[in-house]
Design a protein around this motif. Structure first.
Motif, PDB file in Angstrom:
ATOM      1  N   LEU A  86       0.833  -1.208   0.000  1.00 52.63           N
ATOM      2  CA  LEU A  86       0.000   0.000   0.000  1.00 52.63           C
ATOM      3  C   LEU A  86       0.865   1.256   0.000  1.00 52.63           C
TER       4      LEU A  86
ATOM      5  N   ARG B 125      -1.589   3.626  -2.347  1.00 56.32           N
ATOM      6  CA  ARG B 125      -2.999   3.275  -2.454  1.00 56.32           C
ATOM      7  C   ARG B 125      -3.649   3.258  -1.083  1.00 56.32           C
ATOM      8  N   VAL B 126      -4.975   3.240  -1.094  1.00 58.43           N
ATOM      9  CA  VAL B 126      -5.765   3.131   0.129  1.00 58.43           C
ATOM     10  C   VAL B 126      -6.203   1.675   0.265  1.00 58.43           C
ATOM     11  N   TYR B 127      -6.269   1.184   1.498  1.00 52.58           N
ATOM     12  CA  TYR B 127      -6.654  -0.210   1.732  1.00 52.58           C
ATOM     13  C   TYR B 127      -8.116  -0.433   1.395  1.00 52.58           C
ATOM     14  N   THR B 128      -8.382  -1.501   0.663  1.00 48.16           N
ATOM     15  CA  THR B 128      -9.736  -1.992   0.431  1.00 48.16           C
ATOM     16  C   THR B 128      -9.712  -3.490   0.688  1.00 48.16           C
TER      17      THR B 128
END
Length: 78
Positions: free
Chosen positions: A61, A66-69
């Motif tokens: 991440l 990026r953002v965690y999903t």
């Protein structure tokens, strides 16, 4: 950017404690832990495997900004 081969003891301890707490709740972390136990790993080995997995996800991440999903990323067809 490359992933460091060693981490600080405090950071490793935080990840280990985080993994231990995460196996008490239903979800993908507990499923991974139970899968490792089913493969014959002892409790500590399974928690360490989960710790490494969580650290790898966090590193990816940060690396990819990026953002965690919860769902895995979709691979784009070239």
């Amino acid at each position: 950017m490359h992933r460091p081969k060693r981490y600080s003891r405090r950071l490793r301890r935080v990840f280990y404690m985080s993994a231990q707490v995460s196996i008490t709740r239903e979800g993908p972390n507990r499923d991974f832990y139970l899968k490792k136990r089913g493969e014959g790993c002892k409790h500590v080995q399974a928690v360490i495997a989960l710790t490494r997995r969580r650290a790898s996800v966090l590193w990816a991440l940060l690396r990819d900004n990026r953002v965690y999903t919860p769902a895995p990323p979709i691979a784009h067809a070239a």
